[in-house]
Design an enzyme around this catalytic site. Structure first.
Site, PDB file in Angstrom:
ATOM      1  N   ASP A  48       0.726   6.119   0.990  1.00  0.00           N
ATOM      2  CA  ASP A  48       0.067   7.296   1.312  1.00  0.00           C
ATOM      3  C   ASP A  48      -0.432   7.203   2.874  1.00  0.00           C
ATOM      4  O   ASP A  48      -0.927   8.160   3.636  1.00  0.00           O
ATOM      5  CB  ASP A  48      -1.450   7.593   0.672  1.00  0.00           C
ATOM      6  CG  ASP A  48      -2.269   6.495   0.572  1.00  0.00           C
ATOM      7  OD1 ASP A  48      -1.828   5.388   1.172  1.00  0.00           O
ATOM      8  OD2 ASP A  48      -3.274   6.853  -0.098  1.00  0.00           O
ATOM      9  N   SER A  49       0.176   5.849   3.420  1.00  0.00           N
ATOM     10  CA  SER A  49      -0.070   5.847   4.765  1.00  0.00           C
ATOM     11  C   SER A  49       0.677   6.835   5.572  1.00  0.00           C
ATOM     12  O   SER A  49       0.696   7.219   6.794  1.00  0.00           O
ATOM     13  CB  SER A  49       0.289   4.400   5.323  1.00  0.00           C
ATOM     14  OG  SER A  49       1.367   3.890   4.575  1.00  0.00           O
ATOM     15  N   GLU A 118      -5.600   2.542  -6.042  1.00  0.00           N
ATOM     16  CA  GLU A 118      -6.601   1.605  -5.324  1.00  0.00           C
ATOM     17  C   GLU A 118      -7.784   1.464  -6.251  1.00  0.00           C
ATOM     18  O   GLU A 118      -8.276   2.449  -6.709  1.00  0.00           O
ATOM     19  CB  GLU A 118      -7.039   2.278  -4.023  1.00  0.00           C
ATOM     20  CG  GLU A 118      -5.835   2.374  -3.160  1.00  0.00           C
ATOM     21  CD  GLU A 118      -6.172   3.037  -1.852  1.00  0.00           C
ATOM     22  OE1 GLU A 118      -7.432   3.475  -1.530  1.00  0.00           O
ATOM     23  OE2 GLU A 118      -5.399   3.317  -0.759  1.00  0.00           O
ATOM     24  N   GLU A 185      -5.693  -6.087   0.839  1.00  0.00           N
ATOM     25  CA  GLU A 185      -5.637  -5.446   2.350  1.00  0.00           C
ATOM     26  C   GLU A 185      -7.122  -6.060   3.041  1.00  0.00           C
ATOM     27  O   GLU A 185      -8.149  -5.657   2.254  1.00  0.00           O
ATOM     28  CB  GLU A 185      -5.590  -4.105   2.250  1.00  0.00           C
ATOM     29  CG  GLU A 185      -5.477  -3.441   3.705  1.00  0.00           C
ATOM     30  CD  GLU A 185      -5.089  -1.900   3.781  1.00  0.00           C
ATOM     31  OE1 GLU A 185      -4.664  -1.429   2.665  1.00  0.00           O
ATOM     32  OE2 GLU A 185      -5.012  -1.540   4.877  1.00  0.00           O
TER      33      GLU A 185
END
Ligand code: KIV
Length: 262
Positions: A48-49, A118, A185
């Protein structure tokens, strides 16, 4: 030459067992997927970056499941050897497990071999529902960009002892539930090491040091396409393709103006 045998979820477990490190890169279209595959990358994350590095948004919250399915399909058309992972965008797995499964199925039908979401223990119902629908799931912990407002910005997570313990517990819960890998991350090296030692599935780090079983990086960061976006400190730029592209196009413009082209 690349070994053209398609990478599968069970391959990753085997590679972790044998100590073979795993590479993952983001890609959002057929050209980038083709290049990533030619380079021998193991997994392609349609992240989704895309919202930030391709579409110019300030965060990842702006993309929908329609957007993600569109980009997954473009990547899948490259027919890569790499395992294609479709990122579930914000709000696609937060409302109900039924919606979660339907949204994930969109990405699978678009060509993803697995999905990523996430969050830790609070995602267990979603993870379970996806696994029940035979959709492999990758977890994502630490600095989770979809929580940017809740976290107060894009900052390193797990620095305090209690936060680090919570992170290890979240990772254990995801792995025990059946996630086939977990992205870590922006967490301290020691925390990434503790997670990697605590769970039985591969950890894939980004800004999480050298103790993970694999590494992921955003295409635009690693190849110098970040433009005005501030690059994270951990990024190693392997090329400056934005400058190269601008220089090449400047030559084209000059040739057009001078009559040298065509
Ligand atoms: O969307 C993305 O690119 C990601 C990676 C940074 C792991 O989630």
């Amino acid at each position: 030459m690349n070994d053209r045998k398609k990478v599968t979820v069970p391959d990753l477990a085997r590679w972790r067992e044998s100590g073979r490190r795993i590479s993952m890169i983001t890609a959002y279209d057929v050209v980038f997927a083709r290049i990533a595959d030619e380079a021998g990358v193991d997994m392609i994350l349609v992240g989704d970056s895309v919202a930030m590095v391709v579409l110019g948004h300030d965060d990842t919250l702006q993309v929908t499941i329609d957007d993600m399915a569109h980009h997954v399909a473009a990547v899948a058309r490259a027919k890569p050897r790499a395992l294609v992972i479709g990122d579930l965008p914000w709000l696609s797995y937060h409302v109900s497990v039924e919606e979660t499964v339907r949204n994930a199925a969109r990405l699978v039908r678009a060509g993803a071999g697995a999905v990523k979401l996430e969050g830790g223990r609070k995602r267990l119902p979603a993870v379970q529902a996806l696994l029940d629908a035979e959709i492999p799931v990758m977890g994502h912990l630490g600095m989770t960009p979809q929580s940017v407002h809740a976290l107060g910005g894009f900052r390193v997570q797990g620095k305090e002892l209690q936060a680090a313990r919570e992170l290890v517990e979240d990772a254990r819960a995801l792995a025990d539930a059946g996630c086939f890998a977990v992205v870590l991350e922006c967490v301290p090296d020691g925390v990434a090491r503790a997670v990697t030692e605590a769970i039985g599935v591969p950890t894939i780090g980004i800004g999480a040091g050298r103790h993970c079983d694999g590494q992921v990086i955003v295409w635009h960061d690693v190849l110098g396409f970040s433009g005005p976006i501030r690059k994270p400190k951990f990024v190693r730029e392997y090329a400056d393709l934005e400058s190269d592209a601008a220089a090449a196009l400047a030559r084209f413009c000059a040739d057009v103006r001078s009559g040298g082209y065509p």
